[in-house]
Design a protein around this motif. Structure first.
Motif, PDB file in Angstrom:
ATOM      1  N   GLN A 211       0.825  -1.207   0.000  1.00  0.00           N
ATOM      2  CA  GLN A 211       0.000   0.000   0.000  1.00  0.00           C
ATOM      3  C   GLN A 211       0.864   1.264   0.000  1.00  0.00           C
ATOM      4  N   SER A 212       1.952   1.197  -0.788  1.00  0.00           N
ATOM      5  CA  SER A 212       2.856   2.341  -0.910  1.00  0.00           C
ATOM      6  C   SER A 212       2.329   3.368  -1.903  1.00  0.00           C
ATOM      7  N   ILE A 213       1.295   2.999  -2.662  1.00  0.00           N
ATOM      8  CA  ILE A 213       0.646   3.908  -3.596  1.00  0.00           C
ATOM      9  C   ILE A 213      -0.790   3.434  -3.781  1.00  0.00           C
ATOM     10  N   SER A 214      -1.683   4.364  -3.988  1.00  0.00           N
ATOM     11  CA  SER A 214      -3.075   3.989  -4.237  1.00  0.00           C
ATOM     12  C   SER A 214      -3.274   3.730  -5.729  1.00  0.00           C
ATOM     13  N   MET A 215      -4.335   3.030  -6.036  1.00  0.00           N
ATOM     14  CA  MET A 215      -4.652   2.775  -7.447  1.00  0.00           C
ATOM     15  C   MET A 215      -4.907   4.099  -8.157  1.00  0.00           C
ATOM     16  N   THR A 216      -5.562   5.031  -7.492  1.00  0.00           N
ATOM     17  CA  THR A 216      -5.831   6.349  -8.079  1.00  0.00           C
ATOM     18  C   THR A 216      -4.540   7.073  -8.405  1.00  0.00           C
ATOM     19  N   GLU A 217      -3.575   7.046  -7.483  1.00  0.00           N
ATOM     20  CA  GLU A 217      -2.276   7.694  -7.731  1.00  0.00           C
ATOM     21  C   GLU A 217      -1.539   7.030  -8.893  1.00  0.00           C
ATOM     22  N   LEU A 218      -1.574   5.704  -8.928  1.00  0.00           N
ATOM     23  CA  LEU A 218      -0.892   4.991 -10.007  1.00  0.00           C
ATOM     24  C   LEU A 218      -1.526   5.303 -11.361  1.00  0.00           C
ATOM     25  N   LEU A 219      -2.849   5.278 -11.430  1.00  0.00           N
ATOM     26  CA  LEU A 219      -3.526   5.578 -12.694  1.00  0.00           C
ATOM     27  C   LEU A 219      -3.266   7.008 -13.141  1.00  0.00           C
ATOM     28  N   SER A 220      -3.208   7.930 -12.197  1.00  0.00           N
ATOM     29  CA  SER A 220      -2.917   9.322 -12.523  1.00  0.00           C
ATOM     30  C   SER A 220      -1.501   9.460 -13.086  1.00  0.00           C
ATOM     31  N   ALA A 221      -0.535   8.785 -12.455  1.00  0.00           N
ATOM     32  CA  ALA A 221       0.850   8.830 -12.936  1.00  0.00           C
ATOM     33  C   ALA A 221       0.959   8.194 -14.323  1.00  0.00           C
ATOM     34  N   LEU A 222       0.268   7.093 -14.540  1.00  0.00           N
ATOM     35  CA  LEU A 222       0.288   6.448 -15.850  1.00  0.00           C
ATOM     36  C   LEU A 222      -0.327   7.342 -16.911  1.00  0.00           C
ATOM     37  N   ASP A 223      -1.435   7.983 -16.562  1.00  0.00           N
ATOM     38  CA  ASP A 223      -2.111   8.878 -17.503  1.00  0.00           C
ATOM     39  C   ASP A 223      -1.211  10.039 -17.914  1.00  0.00           C
ATOM     40  N   ALA A 224      -0.372  10.493 -16.968  1.00  0.00           N
ATOM     41  CA  ALA A 224       0.544  11.604 -17.241  1.00  0.00           C
ATOM     42  C   ALA A 224       1.900  11.126 -17.739  1.00  0.00           C
ATOM     43  N   ASP A 225       2.012   9.817 -18.029  1.00  0.00           N
ATOM     44  CA  ASP A 225       3.280   9.235 -18.462  1.00  0.00           C
ATOM     45  C   ASP A 225       4.400   9.559 -17.474  1.00  0.00           C
ATOM     46  N   PHE A 226       4.054   9.550 -16.186  1.00  0.00           N
ATOM     47  CA  PHE A 226       4.971   9.777 -15.075  1.00  0.00           C
ATOM     48  C   PHE A 226       5.603  11.168 -15.048  1.00  0.00           C
ATOM     49  N   ALA A 227       5.022  12.133 -15.755  1.00  0.00           N
ATOM     50  CA  ALA A 227       5.527  13.514 -15.695  1.00  0.00           C
ATOM     51  C   ALA A 227       5.395  14.014 -14.253  1.00  0.00           C
ATOM     52  N   GLY A 228       6.502  14.442 -13.677  1.00  0.00           N
ATOM     53  CA  GLY A 228       6.515  14.917 -12.297  1.00  0.00           C
ATOM     54  C   GLY A 228       6.460  13.808 -11.266  1.00  0.00           C
ATOM     55  N   GLU A 229       6.594  12.574 -11.694  1.00  0.00           N
ATOM     56  CA  GLU A 229       6.505  11.422 -10.792  1.00  0.00           C
ATOM     57  C   GLU A 229       7.729  10.517 -10.903  1.00  0.00           C
ATOM     58  N   GLU A 230       8.901  11.116 -10.984  1.00  0.00           N
ATOM     59  CA  GLU A 230      10.125  10.329 -11.142  1.00  0.00           C
ATOM     60  C   GLU A 230      10.376   9.414  -9.948  1.00  0.00           C
ATOM     61  N   ARG A 231      10.081   9.887  -8.738  1.00  0.00           N
ATOM     62  CA  ARG A 231      10.275   9.052  -7.542  1.00  0.00           C
ATOM     63  C   ARG A 231       9.423   7.786  -7.643  1.00  0.00           C
ATOM     64  N   LEU A 232       8.176   7.951  -8.043  1.00  0.00           N
ATOM     65  CA  LEU A 232       7.277   6.811  -8.199  1.00  0.00           C
ATOM     66  C   LEU A 232       7.758   5.886  -9.313  1.00  0.00           C
ATOM     67  N   ARG A 233       8.166   6.443 -10.426  1.00  0.00           N
ATOM     68  CA  ARG A 233       8.657   5.645 -11.542  1.00  0.00           C
ATOM     69  C   ARG A 233       9.855   4.802 -11.118  1.00  0.00           C
ATOM     70  N   GLN A 234      10.777   5.402 -10.393  1.00  0.00           N
ATOM     71  CA  GLN A 234      11.963   4.679  -9.923  1.00  0.00           C
ATOM     72  C   GLN A 234      11.587   3.592  -8.918  1.00  0.00           C
ATOM     73  N   MET A 235      10.627   3.880  -8.050  1.00  0.00           N
ATOM     74  CA  MET A 235      10.178   2.887  -7.077  1.00  0.00           C
ATOM     75  C   MET A 235       9.602   1.669  -7.812  1.00  0.00           C
ATOM     76  N   LEU A 236       8.769   1.925  -8.807  1.00  0.00           N
ATOM     77  CA  LEU A 236       8.171   0.819  -9.561  1.00  0.00           C
ATOM     78  C   LEU A 236       9.234   0.035 -10.330  1.00  0.00           C
ATOM     79  N   LEU A 237      10.219   0.722 -10.874  1.00  0.00           N
ATOM     80  CA  LEU A 237      11.287   0.058 -11.633  1.00  0.00           C
ATOM     81  C   LEU A 237      12.229  -0.746 -10.750  1.00  0.00           C
ATOM     82  N   ASN A 238      12.567  -0.205  -9.587  1.00  0.00           N
ATOM     83  CA  ASN A 238      13.654  -0.773  -8.793  1.00  0.00           C
ATOM     84  C   ASN A 238      13.243  -1.483  -7.513  1.00  0.00           C
ATOM     85  N   ARG A 239      12.000  -1.358  -7.113  1.00  0.00           N
ATOM     86  CA  ARG A 239      11.575  -1.972  -5.851  1.00  0.00           C
ATOM     87  C   ARG A 239      10.338  -2.837  -6.029  1.00  0.00           C
TER      88      ARG A 239
END
Length: 87
Positions: free
Chosen positions: A21-49
């Motif tokens: 529960q490190s991210i909500s589904m709403t937050e993830l969908l929002s980041a995906l919709d924005a192609d992770f613009a402004g969400e580099e921390r989240l993108r790195q977390m998903l890639l590396n953790r």
């Protein structure tokens, strides 16, 4: 692309949204919709953790087996483009 990519996506959802529960589904969908613009921390977390398929991780490997089984059940016995029935 393919089964490994699908498995990694399912693993990210299961691990980060439902288990940790490190991210909500709403937050993830929002980041995906924005192609992770402004969400580099989240993108790195998903890639590396995230547990990944092909890294001897039982959780990810189990997700791959489930995804393959669902696919197999969906196509088994259906005719191919050449009208052969798959088994």
């Amino acid at each position: 692309m393919g089964l490994g990519t699908l498995t990694d996506c399912l693993s990210a959802l299961k691990f980060h949204v439902f288990e940790q529960q490190s991210i909500s589904m709403t937050e993830l969908l929002s980041a995906l919709d924005a192609d992770f613009a402004g969400e580099e921390r989240l993108r790195q977390m998903l890639l590396n953790r995230t547990p990944r398929y092909g890294n001897d991780d039982d959780t990810a490997d189990d997700l791959m087996r489930q995804a393959f089984e669902a696919y197999y059940q969906a196509v088994d016995g259906r005719p191919t483009p050449r009208r052969r029935v798959s088994h």
